[in-house]
Design an enzyme around this catalytic site. Structure first.
Site, PDB file in Angstrom:
ATOM      1  N   TRP A   1      -5.952   0.930   6.199  1.00 21.04           N
ATOM      2  CA  TRP A   1      -4.865   1.180   7.143  1.00 21.04           C
ATOM      3  C   TRP A   1      -5.016   0.343   8.407  1.00 21.04           C
ATOM      4  CZ3 TRP A   1      -0.319   3.149   6.344  1.00 21.04           C
ATOM      5  CH2 TRP A   1      -0.120   4.097   5.336  1.00 21.04           C
TER       6      TRP A   1
ATOM      7  N   TYR B   1     -10.617   1.751   4.376  1.00 25.47           N
ATOM      8  CA  TYR B   1      -9.584   2.574   3.781  1.00 25.47           C
ATOM      9  C   TYR B   1      -8.233   1.871   3.725  1.00 25.47           C
ATOM     10  CZ  TYR B   1      -7.222   6.891   2.481  1.00 25.47           C
ATOM     11  OH  TYR B   1      -6.502   7.840   1.812  1.00 25.47           O
TER      12      TYR B   1
END
Length: 787
Positions: free
Chosen positions: A127, A125
């Protein structure tokens, strides 16, 4: 800001300060005897984030993954579906790096040979580290592209409805401008009379920027704008969604009714002839369709303030007064990202754009429409059109995708069809999940369902720094270094500087950089040269920087220092940065819509979209309408679950990162996530501040500690996401307080299929008896293979 964690001053004997960057800002870590012992803000940051206080506790925490580990059941039984994957007491066997690399390489080759690249899901994702080179998503995706491709995800949990809807309404470039070229806070201070923000302007959200932030400018910008006369209206169930200095007018609308509020405001503009007809005629299509719906010609129901009052629980007179004030001066309509993370989340975005269009101020400095103020720190902080250094991901030979919020459905429903943005797609049959740089057991909804989904693939590979819930659902866990254990460089879009990041401490245990992990695997697959292009990590960073440096010279004539000089200086100001106070999205379009048309079928703002109407989606027709969601006060479902829980972003950490850190821990109640309740709701249930409660609905239950507060409206509770998922108790789904054990996987609509995890109906009651312990931070104990 004062130093955190009793940090020693710079220069104390035996203590060294290392500048670093993270998604929550640039700061210094203080190191003594090889240990991070404290942090302190960067001197140039005007409003540093307290999240830096989490770093020391997280860096050396027992949940760090020390060595490669393999689930004993997978090691002994081989690849295959396993419903026991993720069991609280699952056993792991530690192996050496050579063995781990051989296992990963062998399994990748098997899956590609037997099922093809579409059977691999690349679930990063993005992050992970804020660094430009050690960027988990880029590293994993390049690795998977090199080894044969993968099924990818599209859009984000944060604002999928924004990403999918607005290219239809204002074109791809217009959608990009809304997300990346928003007017600065300086422009708002200079030009804006009134800012109406749906979803508030939450300060803690502005501490975060993907890629880092050299200086936190959002809060100072808000304060300066307020001091120069900006008036703010916050339409939100939370009073403290704006800082006190803004002296915002609070309209505590019932959650999930923002579209009804906007339609009522539109009705006043139409009824009292306050709409800018000339703007609508020249710059939009579909205004008449919207007008007919708002006035009731379409369905016989006029969307008056009186109609909206019982829906949104705001006085009709207040709505009428607000509409008149919006038309009387320069007004900026802001729809925060939280508002669209609900069922029918496209509708408040579309209605907000229509409201701004009827006011006729789109393209004017400090006016029009925005989506993101109060949602992330970079928003309204300028733009960097020259781009940033990037690690190339390569080309993916597999053309299969899912909306990111459909991860569990993809795994559970292979071969089934679903709608997404006008297409009819099919879920692939995933056999291998490769995850790095993200924690779906934070982001995703209905975690019990996600656990079942993770039991279906043949193999789950996770590259991680800590034993997160995602790592504990993996078959192969490979330990990665943190940002403090490697060299890198960091900046976010619109940032002020590109900062050099120095390695501050040695890697924990046997942790390796992700680049080195993937290099070792590709070497065993005969693909090392394709992955590395013959460069080391240091050579890649030099290559990325020098290529970026040349581009900045070509674009702006910038004479930037060499890579070596950049590292010695600790950073460089970003050239070509746009922070002009007069910057306005759609300014060129407004000046001449013929010469600067939007990338829409009409070339104009599409308040009615024939394209979307042609999809035939009943949950997202071709213009903004009121569609009442199920997770809403007053719905049939609310008769059983009477409290609306807001699962918003946490104040104490970024998502679930460093949840064990000192600042995050300081906000908990006896080690569990805090749930805020209005005094009336707490009293009605016999609850007091500090009580342990069970928050539950038909999807699951969790334990949390009560915080009684008058800063939220009655009927609403607030429990932020990010508490590490702890399914170790048989009494509740999560003993630690993760609200995603309660939320639903249903998408916003068939158009965007975005996350709807912001709102969920629940009941809250006192917990009786001895509570189960929190085991989220107790890592698995390595075991030997079975004899």
């Amino acid at each position: 800001m004062s130093r955190t964690n009793d940090a020693p001053p710079h220069g104390e004997a035996g203590t060294e300060a290392y500048p670093t960057s993270s998604h929550w800002g640039t700061y210094e870590v203080l190191v003594r005897d090889g240990q991070v012992v404290g942090t302190r803000p960067d001197p140039g940051d005007p409003d540093p984030s307290p999240l830096i206080g989490n770093a020391p506790g997280a860096q050396h925490h027992p949940t760090r993954v020390a060595r490669p580990a393999v689930r004993r059941r997978w090691l002994e039984n081989g690849p295959g579906p396993d419903p026991e994957r993720g069991a609280p007491d699952d056993a792991y066997v530690e192996v050496d790096w050579d063995t781990a690399a051989e296992l990963v390489a062998g399994e990748l080759k098997r899956v590609h040979r037997e099922h093809g690249g579409e059977a691999v899901f690349g679930g990063s994702y993005g992050w992970g580290s804020a660094g430009r080179f050690h960027h988990s998503q880029s590293q994993l995706h390049r690795f998977l592209n090199t080894t044969g491709g993968y099924t990818r995800s599209r859009a984000t949990y944060s604002h999928a409805a924004v990403e999918v809807l607005f290219p239809h309404l204002v074109g791809a470039e217009g959608a990009h401008a809304l997300l990346e070229r928003a007017p600065t806070w300086e422009a708002i201070a200079e030009h804006t009379d009134l800012m109406v923000s749906f979803g508030g302007l939450r300060l803690s959200n502005t501490w975060i920027a993907s890629g880092g932030r050299a200086a936190h400018t959002a809060a100072p910008g808000m304060r300066e704008a307020a001091a120069r006369g900006l008036r703010t209206v916050s339409v939100s169930p939370l009073k403290d969604d704006t800082i006190e200095e803004m002296d915002a007018e609070w309209l505590p609308a019932a959650p999930g009714t923002d579209t009804a509020v906007m339609l009522a405001l539109l009705h006043v503009l139409i009824e009292e002839d306050l709409a800018d007809r000339a703007f609508l005629d020249r710059f939009t299509v579909g205004a008449d369709v919207v007008r007919r719906y708002v006035t009731g010609e379409t369905d016989g129901v006029a969307k008056t303030p009186e109609w909206a009052e019982p829906v949104c629980e705001l006085p009709a007179d207040a709505l009428r007064s607000l509409a008149r004030r919006m038309a009387a001066g320069r007004t900026l309509v802001n729809v925060g990202w939280s508002v669209q993370r609900t069922q029918y989340g496209e509708q408040p975005l579309w209605a907000g754009l229509a409201l701004a269009a009827f006011l006729g101020q789109i393209g004017l400095p400090g006016g029009g429409f925005a989506t993101g103020y109060g949602s992330m720190g970079r928003y309204g902080g300028g733009a960097t059109p020259g781009g940033l250094p990037r690690f190339p991901k390569g080309a993916n030979p597999v053309d299969r995708l899912i909306p990111v919020a459909h991860t569990s459905e993809m795994l559970l429903r292979p071969g089934e069809e679903f709608d997404f943005d006008g297409e009819r797609l099919t879920y692939p049959d995933i056999r291998l999940v490769a995850w790095s740089g993200g924690n779906p057991f934070h982001h995703h909804q209905d975690l019990s369902r996600l656990t079942r989904a993770f039991g279906r693939p043949d193999t789950v590979l996770v590259v991680e720094t800590h034993w997160t819930a995602t790592a504990r659902h993996a078959d192969i866990v490979l330990p990665s270094t943190t940002a403090l254990e490697r060299e890198d460089m960091a900046a976010s879009q619109g940032d002020l500087r590109l900062n050099a990041m120095r390695r501050a401490v040695a890697p924990y245990g046997q942790a390796r950089d992700e680049f080195e992990i993937y290099r070792a695997v590709t070497a065993r697959m005969g693909l090392e040269k394709e992955f590395t292009e013959g460069r080391t990590a240091e050579e890649w960073m030099r290559h990325m920087y020098e290529g970026w440096r040349e581009r900045q010279h070509d674009l702006f004539g910038a004479d930037l220092p060499s890579y070596d000089a950049f590292r010695r200086a600790g950073g460089v100001d970003l050239p070509g940065r746009v922070d002009d106070a007069a910057m306005a999205a759609f300014a060129g379009f407004r000046e001449d819509p013929v010469a600067h048309p939007l990338q829409t079928p009409s070339g104009r703002i599409e308040l009615f979209s024939a394209t979307i109407a042609g999809f035939g989606y009943p949950d997202c027709p071709g213009y903004p309408i009121w569609l009442p969601g199920e997770e809403r006060l007053g719905s049939a479902r609310s008769r059983r679950w009477p409290l609306l829980l807001l699962a918003n972003q946490p104040k104490g950490r970024l998502h679930s990162q460093q949840d064990m850190g000192a600042y995050s821990a300081s906000l908990k109640v006896d080690g569990r996530a805090p749930v805020r309740m209005h005094p009336d709701d707490a009293a009605a249930r016999g609850l007091a501040d500090g009580d342990l409660v069970r928050v539950h609905n038909d999807r699951g239950g969790l334990l949390a500690g009560v915080r009684v507060s008058g800063d939220l409206r009655p009927g609403v509770a607030q429990l932020s996401t990010g508490a590490w998922y702890d399914p170790s108790s048989t009494e509740v789904t999560c003993a630690h307080g993760n609200p995603n054990v309660l939320t639903d996987v249903a998408g916003t609509s068939r158009l965007a299929q975005g996350s709807t995890g912001q709102h969920v109906l629940v009941e809250i009651e006192a917990y009786r008896g001895d509570p189960p312990p929190v085991r989220a931070f107790t890592p698995p104990v390595p075991v030997p293979p079975s004899s």
